[in-house]
Design an enzyme around this catalytic site. Structure first.
Site, short mmCIF file in Angstrom:
data_model
loop_
_atom_site.label_atom_id
_atom_site.label_comp_id
_atom_site.label_asym_id
_atom_site.label_seq_id
_atom_site.Cartn_x
_atom_site.Cartn_y
_atom_site.Cartn_z
N LYS A 13 0.84 -1.22 0.00
CA LYS A 13 0.00 0.00 0.00
C LYS A 13 0.87 1.26 0.00
CE LYS A 13 -1.92 -0.93 3.97
NZ LYS A 13 -1.22 -2.17 4.30
N ARG A 88 -9.52 1.30 8.92
CA ARG A 88 -9.14 -0.08 9.25
C ARG A 88 -10.19 -0.79 10.06
NH1 ARG A 88 -3.28 0.77 8.88
NH2 ARG A 88 -2.24 -1.19 9.24
N ARG A 122 11.98 -5.90 4.65
CA ARG A 122 11.68 -4.48 4.47
C ARG A 122 12.65 -3.62 5.29
NH1 ARG A 122 5.88 -1.91 5.42
NH2 ARG A 122 6.03 -3.03 7.39
N ARG A 153 11.51 -1.66 10.87
CA ARG A 153 10.42 -1.25 11.76
C ARG A 153 10.29 -2.24 12.92
NH1 ARG A 153 5.25 0.30 8.08
NH2 ARG A 153 4.21 -0.92 9.71
N ARG A 164 -0.35 -8.82 13.41
CA ARG A 164 -0.93 -7.79 12.53
C ARG A 164 -1.82 -8.43 11.46
NH1 ARG A 164 4.36 -4.94 10.66
NH2 ARG A 164 3.01 -3.75 9.28
#
Ligand code: AP5
Ligand code: MG
Length: 209
Positions: A13, A88, A122, A153, A164
């Site tokens: 996203k 969300r 990532r 992160r 998540r």
């Protein structure tokens, strides 16, 4: 052009929202980036949000809704915007519907196994929020856009990613039906290359403009 980018964590996203925002000249509003910014600044709201984010839980609706409501009131949103990671929950979606109309809810979809692999690689820029994957960094540890040292992160730890994903399936996936029912949902296969996903989104937006 009022757009929502929906999809599981790590589907792409943020990567796509940044590219589409640059192409169409509209702001990219990522609630995750705004919350991480508040944490970095040490604000009261940021400190409260951090406890939820570190566990992979959602920050309470009233906090996130307040942040988005203020942001959408700014003048640069007048000709359109991309909401990345908001709404969300159904409560967030219903509140948003009372503030602005949405032209397209773009679902960037990806299966859970591919997501776990993407998250492990990532790297993000703490200064400008640019996102990379180690496979395309060639060993570099600095941001190509601003030169800051890239970080991983804290919520990309494998057990947090699993939580998540569970939270996404339970609380956010119902929004797929919500926006399908509203007649604005577009599904994009997030397993394609970054460029192919971008072309698919531009095709959708170009075709309807
Ligand atoms: P947020 O920051 O929004 O995280 P997320 O939704 O979990 O999504 P990510 O940012 O992890 O993934 P992405 O889809 O943007 O993928 P990316 O482009 O980076 O939220 C974080 C937390 O904040 C939440 O857990 C919650 O606590 C809180 N929060 C935020 N909004 C909230 C809200 N509305 N309500 C309540 N709480 C909220 O790509 C991932 C990786 O894959 C990168 O390495 C990238 O380079 C790579 N990649 C991207 N596209 C491709 C491709 N096509 N092929 C191969 N690799 C790709
Ligand atoms: Mg993101």
């Amino acid at each position: 052009m009022n757009l929502i980018f929906l999809g599981p964590p790590g589907a792409g996203k943020g990567t796509q929202a940044a590219m589409v925002a640059a192409k169409y000249g509209i702001p990219h509003i990522s609630t995750g980036d705004m919350l991480r910014g508040a944490i970095a600044q040490g604000t009261e709201m940021g400190l409260a949000a951090k406890a939820y984010m570190d566990k992979g839980e959602l920050v309470p609706d009233e906090v996130v809704i307040g942040v988005v409501r203020d942001r959408l009131a700014q003048s640069d949103c007048a000709k359109g915007f991309i909401l990345d990671g908001f709404p969300r929950t159904v409560v967030q979606a219903e509140t948003l519907a009372g503030i602005v109309s949405i032209d397209h809810a773009i679902l960037v979809d990806l299966d859970d196994e591919s997501i776990v692999a993407r998250m492990a690689g990532r790297r993000t820029c703490p200064a400008c929020q640019a996102t990379y994957h180690i496979d395309s960094l060639g060993g570099s540890q600095t941001c190509a856009k601003c030169g800051a040292t890239l970080i991983q992160r804290t919520d990309d730890a494998p057990e947090t990613v699993r939580n998540r994903l569970a939270v996404y399936h339970q609380k956010t996936q119902p929004l797929v039906d919500y926006y399908e029912g509203a007649g604005v949902l577009a599904r994009i296969d997030g397993s394609q290359t970054i460029d192919a996903v971008f072309q698919a989104i531009c095709g959708l937006l170009g075709a309807v403009r």
